[in-house]
Design a protein around this motif. Structure first.
Motif, PDB file in Angstrom:
ATOM      1  N   SER A  17       1.125  -1.027  -0.436  1.00 51.09           N
ATOM      2  CA  SER A  17      -0.032  -0.217   0.455  1.00 51.09           C
ATOM      3  C   SER A  17       0.682   0.832  -0.051  1.00 51.09           C
ATOM      4  O   SER A  17      -0.095   2.568  -0.635  1.00 51.09           O
ATOM      5  CB  SER A  17      -1.089   0.457   1.254  1.00 51.09           C
ATOM      6  OG  SER A  17      -0.353   0.281   2.378  1.00 51.09           O
ATOM      7  N   ARG A  18       2.000   1.029   0.585  1.00 49.13           N
ATOM      8  CA  ARG A  18       3.649   2.633   0.680  1.00 49.13           C
ATOM      9  C   ARG A  18       4.537   2.079   0.135  1.00 49.13           C
ATOM     10  O   ARG A  18       4.966   0.808   0.846  1.00 49.13           O
ATOM     11  CB  ARG A  18       2.625   2.888   1.725  1.00 49.13           C
ATOM     12  CG  ARG A  18       1.683   3.880   2.211  1.00 49.13           C
ATOM     13  CD  ARG A  18       2.037   3.625   3.283  1.00 49.13           C
ATOM     14  NE  ARG A  18       1.729   3.008   5.245  1.00 49.13           N
ATOM     15  CZ  ARG A  18       2.502   3.236   5.484  1.00 49.13           C
ATOM     16  NH1 ARG A  18       3.564   3.950   5.931  1.00 49.13           N
ATOM     17  NH2 ARG A  18       2.167   2.372   7.397  1.00 49.13           N
ATOM     18  N   ILE A  20       8.408   1.182  -0.350  1.00 50.10           N
ATOM     19  CA  ILE A  20       8.769   0.187  -1.223  1.00 50.10           C
ATOM     20  C   ILE A  20       8.137  -0.644  -2.435  1.00 50.10           C
ATOM     21  O   ILE A  20       8.046  -1.187  -3.277  1.00 50.10           O
ATOM     22  CB  ILE A  20      10.046  -0.640  -0.956  1.00 50.10           C
ATOM     23  CG1 ILE A  20      10.995   0.846  -0.113  1.00 50.10           C
ATOM     24  CG2 ILE A  20      10.194  -1.291  -1.441  1.00 50.10           C
ATOM     25  CD1 ILE A  20      11.846  -0.326   0.416  1.00 50.10           C
ATOM     26  N   ARG A  40      -2.331  -3.602   5.986  1.00 46.80           N
ATOM     27  CA  ARG A  40      -3.008  -3.727   6.894  1.00 46.80           C
ATOM     28  C   ARG A  40      -3.933  -2.748   7.339  1.00 46.80           C
ATOM     29  O   ARG A  40      -5.493  -3.676   7.133  1.00 46.80           O
ATOM     30  CB  ARG A  40      -2.057  -3.434   8.846  1.00 46.80           C
ATOM     31  CG  ARG A  40      -2.377  -3.191  10.001  1.00 46.80           C
ATOM     32  CD  ARG A  40      -1.815  -3.512  10.811  1.00 46.80           C
ATOM     33  NE  ARG A  40      -1.148  -2.088  10.671  1.00 46.80           N
ATOM     34  CZ  ARG A  40      -1.077  -1.504  11.043  1.00 46.80           C
ATOM     35  NH1 ARG A  40      -1.239  -0.823  12.316  1.00 46.80           N
ATOM     36  NH2 ARG A  40       0.039   0.268  10.833  1.00 46.80           N
ATOM     37  N   LYS A  41      -4.091  -1.950   6.278  1.00 47.33           N
ATOM     38  CA  LYS A  41      -4.400  -1.267   6.546  1.00 47.33           C
ATOM     39  C   LYS A  41      -5.695  -1.218   5.405  1.00 47.33           C
ATOM     40  O   LYS A  41      -5.372  -1.231   4.150  1.00 47.33           O
ATOM     41  CB  LYS A  41      -4.601   0.709   7.376  1.00 47.33           C
ATOM     42  CG  LYS A  41      -4.235   0.780   8.250  1.00 47.33           C
ATOM     43  CD  LYS A  41      -3.347   2.273   8.364  1.00 47.33           C
ATOM     44  CE  LYS A  41      -2.791   2.199   9.698  1.00 47.33           C
ATOM     45  NZ  LYS A  41      -1.300   3.363   9.453  1.00 47.33           N
ATOM     46  N   MET A  67      -0.308  -8.698   9.043  1.00 46.50           N
ATOM     47  CA  MET A  67       0.286  -9.294   9.270  1.00 46.50           C
ATOM     48  C   MET A  67       1.329 -10.757  10.614  1.00 46.50           C
ATOM     49  O   MET A  67       1.517 -12.080  11.027  1.00 46.50           O
ATOM     50  CB  MET A  67       2.167  -9.007   8.084  1.00 46.50           C
ATOM     51  CG  MET A  67       2.245  -8.626   7.069  1.00 46.50           C
ATOM     52  SD  MET A  67       1.501 -10.392   5.762  1.00 46.50           S
ATOM     53  CE  MET A  67       0.778  -9.262   5.153  1.00 46.50           C
ATOM     54  N   ALA A  93       7.688  -7.310   1.817  1.00 46.99           N
ATOM     55  CA  ALA A  93       7.649  -5.962   1.726  1.00 46.99           C
ATOM     56  C   ALA A  93       7.139  -5.349   2.884  1.00 46.99           C
ATOM     57  O   ALA A  93       8.066  -4.204   3.603  1.00 46.99           O
ATOM     58  CB  ALA A  93       7.314  -5.556   0.332  1.00 46.99           C
ATOM     59  N   TYR A 164      15.559  -5.376  14.786  1.00 43.66           N
ATOM     60  CA  TYR A 164      15.418  -5.127  13.349  1.00 43.66           C
ATOM     61  C   TYR A 164      16.246  -5.703  12.496  1.00 43.66           C
ATOM     62  O   TYR A 164      15.931  -6.236  11.052  1.00 43.66           O
ATOM     63  CB  TYR A 164      14.917  -3.429  13.013  1.00 43.66           C
ATOM     64  CG  TYR A 164      14.387  -2.779  11.789  1.00 43.66           C
ATOM     65  CD1 TYR A 164      13.283  -3.632  11.831  1.00 43.66           C
ATOM     66  CD2 TYR A 164      16.127  -2.691  10.375  1.00 43.66           C
ATOM     67  CE1 TYR A 164      13.158  -2.871   9.860  1.00 43.66           C
ATOM     68  CE2 TYR A 164      15.684  -2.324   9.508  1.00 43.66           C
ATOM     69  CZ  TYR A 164      14.295  -2.485   8.758  1.00 43.66           C
ATOM     70  OH  TYR A 164      14.173  -2.416   7.579  1.00 43.66           O
ATOM     71  N   LYS A 168      16.639  -9.376  10.381  1.00 40.92           N
ATOM     72  CA  LYS A 168      16.554  -9.044   8.842  1.00 40.92           C
ATOM     73  C   LYS A 168      17.852  -9.459   8.136  1.00 40.92           C
ATOM     74  O   LYS A 168      17.471 -10.664   6.933  1.00 40.92           O
ATOM     75  CB  LYS A 168      17.090  -7.443   8.031  1.00 40.92           C
ATOM     76  CG  LYS A 168      15.417  -6.663   8.241  1.00 40.92           C
ATOM     77  CD  LYS A 168      14.344  -6.468   8.058  1.00 40.92           C
ATOM     78  CE  LYS A 168      13.579  -5.725   7.581  1.00 40.92           C
ATOM     79  NZ  LYS A 168      12.758  -6.293   6.431  1.00 40.92           N
ATOM     80  N   VAL A 197      16.162   3.661   2.739  1.00 35.65           N
ATOM     81  CA  VAL A 197      15.291   3.976   1.288  1.00 35.65           C
ATOM     82  C   VAL A 197      14.224   5.708   1.699  1.00 35.65           C
ATOM     83  O   VAL A 197      13.681   5.535   2.702  1.00 35.65           O
ATOM     84  CB  VAL A 197      14.206   2.971   0.959  1.00 35.65           C
ATOM     85  CG1 VAL A 197      13.680   3.427  -0.438  1.00 35.65           C
ATOM     86  CG2 VAL A 197      15.447   1.431   0.550  1.00 35.65           C
ATOM     87  N   THR A 199      11.138   6.162   2.276  1.00 35.91           N
ATOM     88  CA  THR A 199       9.276   6.141   2.064  1.00 35.91           C
ATOM     89  C   THR A 199       9.487   6.884   4.129  1.00 35.91           C
ATOM     90  O   THR A 199       9.899   7.531   4.880  1.00 35.91           O
ATOM     91  CB  THR A 199       9.322   4.542   2.405  1.00 35.91           C
ATOM     92  OG1 THR A 199      10.320   4.254   3.363  1.00 35.91           O
ATOM     93  CG2 THR A 199       9.888   3.666   1.364  1.00 35.91           C
TER      94      THR A 199
END
Ligand SMILES: NC(=O)c1ccc[n+]([C@@H]2O[C@H](COP(=O)([O-])OP(=O)(O)OC[C@H]3O[C@@H](n4cnc5c(N)ncnc54)[C@H](OP(=O)(O)O)[C@@H]3O)[C@@H](O)[C@H]2O)c1
Length: 251
Positions: A17-18, A20, A40-41, A67, A93, A164, A168, A197, A199
């Motif tokens: 939805s947003r 990447i 999600r939304k 998720m 993603a 995080y 990854k 990135v 975003t």
């Protein structure tokens, strides 16, 4: 099960939805892929699906799925399979990060990052593996691919991003194992590991890091498009995308 029109290839993009994920979904649709966009939304999913459909004129399915919810992951896999009956490219993603030092790790933030960044991709791949195998068997030259959004923090640690980075790093390992087990069946996996990135996810860096020094979403989506053009014989375990400057191994 409804077969896709024109035998077109089909992708499913989580976090579509947003940021990447949206750019990857748009670019794949621009190449003629039918696409399932998940996030999600509900409102974000609907907006992204509408935009992609209008831009590319390909069939697009939007699915709102948290998720963190295993049942929602199962429903997402089922809805995609029911609508398209094919999966050439699964892009993982959806993700999030919390910046906190090891001494200040909040259990809730740990659970959230592990759940969305690692548990969900693993469970979704498990659910969709039969369809990925089936698609690869029907189209052996290209096979099918899983592309997981890892991060350069999974390759080289970054202070403040321990959990995080751990999620990854785990994705890098997971993609390698997936290719070891499944490339003989035509299913390959790649972890794409970019530095920062531009975003929503990096909005918190305003004032600390200039946006123009960050990667663009197209730097990532170009790599994903490239992967979709390879033969099933080409296994690409990981792709690191570093930012210009005097340090190669930093976010
Ligand atoms: N931006 C960076 O600097 C960077 C660098 C390296 C790697 N990455 C990775 O690249 C991926 C995409 O990052 P981004 O920068 O595009 O992030 P973003 O702009 O914040 O977008 C995140 C996407 O993930 C979805 N998402 C978040 N939590 C979810 C949940 N619980 N269930 C379902 N969907 C959820 C969001 O949907 P909703 O809006 O509906 O929540 C949104 O579509 C992430 O895995 C990230 O870790 C990002």
């Amino acid at each position: 099960m409804i077969a896709t029109d024109n035998g077109r290839r089909v992708a499913l993009v989580t976090g579509g939805s947003r940021g990447i994920g949206l750019d990857i979904a748009r670019r794949l649709a621009g190449e003629g892929f039918a696409v399932t966009v998940a996030a999600r939304k509900e409102a974000g999913v609907a907006a992204a699906a509408g935009r992609i459909e209008a831009e590319a004129g390909v069939p697009v399915l939007g699915v709102a799925a948290d998720m963190a919810d295993e049942q929602a992951l199962g429903r997402l896999a089922a809805q995609h399979t029911e609508r398209f009956g094919r999966l050439d490219v699964l892009v993982l993603a959806a993700g999030l990060g919390a910046e906190e030092t090891v001494g200040a790790i909040r259990t809730k933030a740990y659970d959230l990052q592990m759940g969305i960044n690692l548990r969900a991709p693993v469970l979704l791949v498990r659910e969709l593996l039969p369809l990925l195998r089936e698609t690869a068997a029907a189209h052996p030259e290209r096979g099918s691919r899983v592309v997981a959004l890892s991060s350069i923090t999974g390759v080289a640690a970054e202070a403040g991003l321990s959990v995080y980075g751990a999620t990854k790093a785990a994705l890098l390992s997971f993609c390698e194992t997936l290719s070891l087990e499944e490339s003989g069946n035509g299913v390959n996996a790649t972890a794409v590991a970019p530095g920062y990135v531009d975003t929503d996810m990096t909005a918190h860096l305003d004032g600390r890091l200039e946006r123009k020094s960050m990667l663009g979403v197209s730097d990532v989506s170009e790599m994903v498009l490239g992967l979709t053009r390879l033969s099933a014989r080409a296994v690409v375990p990981s792709i690191v995308i570093s930012r210009a400057g005097s340090q190669l191994w930093r976010a």
